[in-house]
Design a protein around this motif. Structure first.
Motif, PDB file in Angstrom:
ATOM      1  N   LEU A 117      16.123  -2.846   9.332  1.00 24.53           N
ATOM      2  CA  LEU A 117      16.368  -2.971   7.896  1.00 24.53           C
ATOM      3  C   LEU A 117      16.392  -4.446   7.490  1.00 24.53           C
ATOM      4  O   LEU A 117      15.899  -4.808   6.415  1.00 24.53           O
ATOM      5  CB  LEU A 117      17.680  -2.279   7.516  1.00 24.53           C
ATOM      6  CG  LEU A 117      17.928  -2.044   6.035  1.00 24.53           C
ATOM      7  CD1 LEU A 117      16.760  -1.312   5.381  1.00 24.53           C
ATOM      8  CD2 LEU A 117      19.210  -1.260   5.833  1.00 24.53           C
ATOM      9  N   ALA A 118      16.905  -5.314   8.361  1.00 25.01           N
ATOM     10  CA  ALA A 118      16.927  -6.752   8.076  1.00 25.01           C
ATOM     11  C   ALA A 118      15.503  -7.303   7.941  1.00 25.01           C
ATOM     12  O   ALA A 118      15.224  -8.128   7.062  1.00 25.01           O
ATOM     13  CB  ALA A 118      17.683  -7.500   9.167  1.00 25.01           C
TER      14      ALA A 118
ATOM     15  N   LEU B   6       0.822  -1.212   0.000  1.00 27.93           N
ATOM     16  CA  LEU B   6       0.000   0.000   0.000  1.00 27.93           C
ATOM     17  C   LEU B   6       0.855   1.261   0.000  1.00 27.93           C
ATOM     18  O   LEU B   6       0.535   2.239  -0.682  1.00 27.93           O
ATOM     19  CB  LEU B   6      -0.973  -0.011   1.183  1.00 27.93           C
ATOM     20  CG  LEU B   6      -2.062  -1.077   1.121  1.00 27.93           C
ATOM     21  CD1 LEU B   6      -2.861  -1.110   2.423  1.00 27.93           C
ATOM     22  CD2 LEU B   6      -2.973  -0.861  -0.073  1.00 27.93           C
ATOM     23  N   MET B   7       1.960   1.238   0.747  1.00 24.97           N
ATOM     24  CA  MET B   7       2.862   2.392   0.746  1.00 24.97           C
ATOM     25  C   MET B   7       3.465   2.608  -0.633  1.00 24.97           C
ATOM     26  O   MET B   7       3.534   3.728  -1.129  1.00 24.97           O
ATOM     27  CB  MET B   7       3.975   2.217   1.772  1.00 24.97           C
ATOM     28  CG  MET B   7       4.900   3.418   1.806  1.00 24.97           C
ATOM     29  SD  MET B   7       6.503   3.016   2.482  1.00 24.97           S
ATOM     30  CE  MET B   7       7.289   4.608   2.397  1.00 24.97           C
ATOM     31  N   LEU B   8       3.911   1.526  -1.272  1.00 21.90           N
ATOM     32  CA  LEU B   8       4.501   1.638  -2.595  1.00 21.90           C
ATOM     33  C   LEU B   8       3.473   2.116  -3.622  1.00 21.90           C
ATOM     34  O   LEU B   8       3.797   2.906  -4.513  1.00 21.90           O
ATOM     35  CB  LEU B   8       5.109   0.302  -3.033  1.00 21.90           C
ATOM     36  CG  LEU B   8       6.293  -0.195  -2.203  1.00 21.90           C
ATOM     37  CD1 LEU B   8       6.706  -1.594  -2.640  1.00 21.90           C
ATOM     38  CD2 LEU B   8       7.462   0.780  -2.293  1.00 21.90           C
ATOM     39  N   ALA B   9       2.247   1.654  -3.495  1.00 21.89           N
ATOM     40  CA  ALA B   9       1.193   2.089  -4.417  1.00 21.89           C
ATOM     41  C   ALA B   9       0.929   3.580  -4.260  1.00 21.89           C
ATOM     42  O   ALA B   9       0.724   4.282  -5.257  1.00 21.89           O
ATOM     43  CB  ALA B   9      -0.087   1.296  -4.174  1.00 21.89           C
TER      44      ALA B   9
ATOM     45  N   SER C 185      12.927   3.483  -0.983  1.00 23.71           N
ATOM     46  CA  SER C 185      14.176   2.801  -0.646  1.00 23.71           C
ATOM     47  C   SER C 185      13.937   1.916   0.565  1.00 23.71           C
ATOM     48  O   SER C 185      12.922   2.046   1.265  1.00 23.71           O
ATOM     49  CB  SER C 185      15.265   3.826  -0.329  1.00 23.71           C
ATOM     50  OG  SER C 185      14.979   4.479   0.907  1.00 23.71           O
ATOM     51  N   GLY C 186      14.873   1.024   0.837  1.00 24.64           N
ATOM     52  CA  GLY C 186      14.775   0.179   2.016  1.00 24.64           C
ATOM     53  C   GLY C 186      14.717   0.992   3.293  1.00 24.64           C
ATOM     54  O   GLY C 186      13.968   0.669   4.211  1.00 24.64           O
ATOM     55  N   GLN C 187      15.500   2.069   3.355  1.00 30.67           N
ATOM     56  CA  GLN C 187      15.501   2.917   4.551  1.00 30.67           C
ATOM     57  C   GLN C 187      14.156   3.623   4.730  1.00 30.67           C
ATOM     58  O   GLN C 187      13.675   3.774   5.850  1.00 30.67           O
ATOM     59  CB  GLN C 187      16.644   3.917   4.501  1.00 30.67           C
ATOM     60  CG  GLN C 187      17.994   3.258   4.707  1.00 30.67           C
ATOM     61  CD  GLN C 187      19.130   4.263   4.689  1.00 30.67           C
ATOM     62  OE1 GLN C 187      19.002   5.372   4.164  1.00 30.67           O
ATOM     63  NE2 GLN C 187      20.258   3.866   5.252  1.00 30.67           N
ATOM     64  N   GLU C 188      13.549   4.057   3.621  1.00 35.14           N
ATOM     65  CA  GLU C 188      12.227   4.686   3.715  1.00 35.14           C
ATOM     66  C   GLU C 188      11.191   3.673   4.213  1.00 35.14           C
ATOM     67  O   GLU C 188      10.355   4.002   5.057  1.00 35.14           O
ATOM     68  CB  GLU C 188      11.811   5.256   2.353  1.00 35.14           C
ATOM     69  CG  GLU C 188      12.617   6.465   1.931  1.00 35.14           C
ATOM     70  CD  GLU C 188      12.425   6.829   0.465  1.00 35.14           C
ATOM     71  OE1 GLU C 188      12.644   8.011   0.137  1.00 35.14           O
ATOM     72  OE2 GLU C 188      12.068   5.946  -0.348  1.00 35.14           O
TER      73      GLU C 188
ATOM     74  N   ARG D 180      18.952   0.959  -3.552  1.00 31.42           N
ATOM     75  CA  ARG D 180      18.015   0.147  -4.336  1.00 31.42           C
ATOM     76  C   ARG D 180      16.599   0.623  -4.011  1.00 31.42           C
ATOM     77  O   ARG D 180      16.235   0.729  -2.843  1.00 31.42           O
ATOM     78  CB  ARG D 180      18.157  -1.337  -3.981  1.00 31.42           C
ATOM     79  CG  ARG D 180      19.559  -1.894  -4.100  1.00 31.42           C
ATOM     80  CD  ARG D 180      20.005  -2.113  -5.496  1.00 31.42           C
ATOM     81  NE  ARG D 180      19.314  -3.284  -6.021  1.00 31.42           N
ATOM     82  CZ  ARG D 180      19.331  -3.623  -7.293  1.00 31.42           C
ATOM     83  NH1 ARG D 180      19.987  -2.903  -8.157  1.00 31.42           N
ATOM     84  NH2 ARG D 180      18.686  -4.681  -7.706  1.00 31.42           N
ATOM     85  N   ARG D 181      15.834   0.913  -5.035  1.00 26.93           N
ATOM     86  CA  ARG D 181      14.450   1.337  -4.861  1.00 26.93           C
ATOM     87  C   ARG D 181      13.542   0.135  -5.063  1.00 26.93           C
ATOM     88  O   ARG D 181      13.758  -0.679  -5.941  1.00 26.93           O
ATOM     89  CB  ARG D 181      14.084   2.443  -5.847  1.00 26.93           C
ATOM     90  CG  ARG D 181      15.046   3.597  -5.710  1.00 26.93           C
ATOM     91  CD  ARG D 181      14.548   4.975  -5.589  1.00 26.93           C
ATOM     92  NE  ARG D 181      13.218   5.305  -5.277  1.00 26.93           N
ATOM     93  CZ  ARG D 181      12.839   5.872  -4.135  1.00 26.93           C
ATOM     94  NH1 ARG D 181      13.715   6.085  -3.181  1.00 26.93           N
ATOM     95  NH2 ARG D 181      11.607   6.227  -3.943  1.00 26.93           N
ATOM     96  N   VAL D 182      12.534   0.035  -4.251  1.00 23.20           N
ATOM     97  CA  VAL D 182      11.548  -1.037  -4.341  1.00 23.20           C
ATOM     98  C   VAL D 182      10.305  -0.455  -5.001  1.00 23.20           C
ATOM     99  O   VAL D 182       9.817   0.607  -4.597  1.00 23.20           O
ATOM    100  CB  VAL D 182      11.206  -1.601  -2.938  1.00 23.20           C
ATOM    101  CG1 VAL D 182      10.179  -2.713  -3.039  1.00 23.20           C
ATOM    102  CG2 VAL D 182      12.461  -2.060  -2.222  1.00 23.20           C
TER     103      VAL D 182
END
Length: 171
Positions: free
Chosen positions: A80-81, A59-62, A68-71, A108-110
């Motif tokens: 992060l793991a 949902l966040m990505l949408a 990013s992983g940190q975001e 790396r962007r997801v």
């Protein structure tokens, strides 16, 4: 009209009480409507076989178009793991993919895959057919009222989102 020490008139207090009462009634009506539509929404959620953390990331990505992983870590409030493990499982199910950030090759962007976008869309739009059937039961005049109310609600939600991004807080 006389003002109290806070600069409010008696009319302001009554208006605030009316507003609070109306908000409570709207919230209760919305809750009842959600329960009426809930079973239509459950099918795509159960069919997707997603954990709650996976669903949150999708949902966040949408909403944001990628992260990013940190975001994702900040959003989820986990290590992060942990985010890496969740994203690995989403990659394995072809729901997300990782891409090199064009501005920083170390990042790396997801992002959602087409299948991931379709899955999120199915979940978000679940119940739309039933909602259309319910709306068909209403008169054109009533539909106009619902449209105007919905437009006002969307406008307030957009203003709230903009204020949140700007770090403002109304309450």
């Amino acid at each position: 009209m006389q003002k109290d020490p806070d600069g409010e008139t008696a009319g302001d207090a009554v208006a605030d009480e009316d507003k609070d009462r109306l908000i409570a009634q709207i919230m209760e009506t919305q809750r009842r409507l959600q329960y009426l539509f809930a079973h239509d929404r459950s099918n795509p959620l159960f069919d997707a076989h997603l954990t709650m953390p996976q669903l949150k990331i999708l949902l966040m990505l949408a909403a944001g178009g990628g992260a990013s992983g940190q975001e994702l870590q900040r959003f989820m409030g986990v290590s992060l793991a942990t985010v890496t493990g969740i994203v690995d499982r989403l990659v394995a199910h072809d729901l997300v993919e990782r891409h090199e950030d064009p501005n920083d090759r170390r990042v790396r962007r997801v992002m959602l895959t087409p299948h991931g976008r379709q899955t999120v869309e199915r979940i978000i739009m679940a119940g739309a057919e039933r909602q259309a059937r319910v709306l068909c039961r209403m008169s054109a005049a009533d539909l106009g009222v619902v449209l105007r109310a919905t437009e006002l609600l969307v406008g307030a939600a957009e203003a709230d989102a903009a204020a949140e991004r700007a770090g403002e807080n109304l309450r």
